[in-house]
Design an enzyme around this catalytic site. Structure first.
Site, PDB file in Angstrom:
ATOM      1  N   ASP A  13      30.652 -49.849 -47.635  1.00  0.00           N
ATOM      2  CA  ASP A  13      29.545 -49.968 -46.415  1.00  0.00           C
ATOM      3  C   ASP A  13      29.274 -51.543 -46.242  1.00  0.00           C
ATOM      4  OD1 ASP A  13      27.384 -49.830 -44.861  1.00  0.00           O
ATOM      5  OD2 ASP A  13      26.140 -48.596 -45.882  1.00  0.00           O
ATOM      6  N   GLN A  43      27.638 -48.158 -34.874  1.00  0.00           N
ATOM      7  CA  GLN A  43      27.346 -46.622 -34.780  1.00  0.00           C
ATOM      8  C   GLN A  43      26.726 -46.097 -33.447  1.00  0.00           C
ATOM      9  OE1 GLN A  43      24.522 -45.719 -37.853  1.00  0.00           O
ATOM     10  NE2 GLN A  43      23.948 -43.612 -37.111  1.00  0.00           N
ATOM     11  N   ALA A  44      27.200 -44.795 -32.915  1.00  0.00           N
ATOM     12  CA  ALA A  44      26.546 -44.163 -31.895  1.00  0.00           C
ATOM     13  C   ALA A  44      26.727 -44.970 -30.485  1.00  0.00           C
ATOM     14  CB  ALA A  44      25.162 -43.962 -32.023  1.00  0.00           C
ATOM     15  N   ASN A  72      17.969 -50.582 -34.750  1.00  0.00           N
ATOM     16  CA  ASN A  72      17.487 -50.639 -36.445  1.00  0.00           C
ATOM     17  C   ASN A  72      18.527 -51.320 -37.302  1.00  0.00           C
ATOM     18  OD1 ASN A  72      15.392 -48.855 -35.889  1.00  0.00           O
ATOM     19  ND2 ASN A  72      16.469 -46.991 -36.164  1.00  0.00           N
ATOM     20  N   THR A  86      30.019 -55.591 -25.200  1.00  0.00           N
ATOM     21  CA  THR A  86      30.135 -54.455 -23.983  1.00  0.00           C
ATOM     22  C   THR A  86      29.418 -54.843 -22.674  1.00  0.00           C
ATOM     23  OG1 THR A  86      29.087 -52.244 -23.460  1.00  0.00           O
ATOM     24  CG2 THR A  86      28.010 -53.785 -24.922  1.00  0.00           C
ATOM     25  N   TYR A  99      21.280 -50.025 -26.623  1.00  0.00           N
ATOM     26  CA  TYR A  99      22.663 -50.527 -26.993  1.00  0.00           C
ATOM     27  C   TYR A  99      23.050 -51.620 -26.498  1.00  0.00           C
ATOM     28  CZ  TYR A  99      27.856 -50.175 -26.949  1.00  0.00           C
ATOM     29  OH  TYR A  99      29.255 -50.808 -27.042  1.00  0.00           O
TER      30      TYR A  99
END
EC number: 1.1.1.339
Length: 270
Positions: free
Chosen positions: A50, A75-76, A87, A112, A135
């Protein structure tokens, strides 16, 4: 070149690993403990752990003989309001800066178009950013923080790779095209959409992988678009996709409103 890749087993990562291996690079692919590697990772060195919880000893082991880091892990990414974006953003920053402090002087990070927020027209490195969702806010913060770090770390060659709408291998990319295929499998007659009039930048995953390889081996620092550079309407992209895959499902427009943070026309400048 010896290249560390985070997120190597993900939708983008596996294609980038394959491209880099085909070009003769050595790849150190980071996977979670217990994660099964995709077949595209065959030939890469696998490193399990990790990235947010690596011991100093494991970090030192990771960077041995490595020349470059490509940070794709996130993530996500398809849920723009997921709490993990805000977070985890400082964890991304701490990992990246620790890699630089251990001697990695070439770092490329996935960005992005959502960093920019609501904007009409072509996006370039100087386009002002005002992100409108967690995001985009998290990615924008990470970009600003990393370039601030680079400003006091002159030996660091930092590249921010700004991605747009990615197509190809659509069973696995969790995009609107994945959802169309799922609806076709479920024998749905119609696929609901907004007006479909918005212009976006769609780039195929294989072309994107080529662009990433070209950027990460370059000596340039800065913000770079990885894109097609050509605006295309969502309506056109959907109808082309349905025709190319001989699907029976039909698009149904104006079922949903556009998202508040989506502009009517936005694409990457090349």
């Amino acid at each position: 070149m010896n290249i560390i890749i985070t997120g190597a087993n993900g939708y983008i990562g596996r294609y980038v690993v394959k491209e880099l291996l085909n070009k003769g690079h050595k790849v150190i692919a980071i996977l979670f403990d217990g994660e099964s590697p995709h077949s595209f990772l065959s030939g890469a060195e696998l490193f399990y752990g990790d990235i947010f919880a690596l011991s100093q000893e494991k970090k030192v082991d990771l960077v041995q003989n490595a020349e470059c880091l490509l940070h794709l892990a996130w993530q996500a990414g398809f849920n723009h309001r997921d709490p993990s974006h805000l977070n985890n953003v400082m964890k991304h920053y701490q990992f990246l800066t620790s890699m630089a402090e251990l001697g990695i002087k070439n770092i490329s990070v996935a960005g992005t178009m959502h960093e920019v927020g609501y904007f009409v027209g072509p996006i370039d490195a100087n386009t002002p950013c005002n992100p409108r969702n967690p995001y985009g806010i998290a990615k924008n913060f990470l970009r600003q923080a990393m370039f601030d770090f680079a400003s006091v770390t002159p030996e660091l060659n930092l590249r921010w790779l700004r991605f747009y709408y990615i197509t190809g291998d659509d069973r696995f990319n969790n995009s609107i095209f994945t959802k169309i295929l799922k609806a076709e499998d479920e024998v749905q007659e119609y696929f609901p959409l907004n007006s479909g009039e918005m212009l976006y930048d769609f780039v195929d995953i294989k072309d994107l992988s080529l662009q990433i390889e070209e950027r990460i081996i370059s000596k340039e620092s800065g913000i770079f678009n990885c894109c097609s550079g050509k605006p295309k309407s969502l309506r056109t992209a959907v109808e082309e996709f349905i025709a190319e895959h001989n699907l029976k499902i039909k698009p149904k427009y104006n079922v949903f409103p556009a998202r508040s943070y989506d502009s009517m026309a936005v694409w990457g400048a090349k």
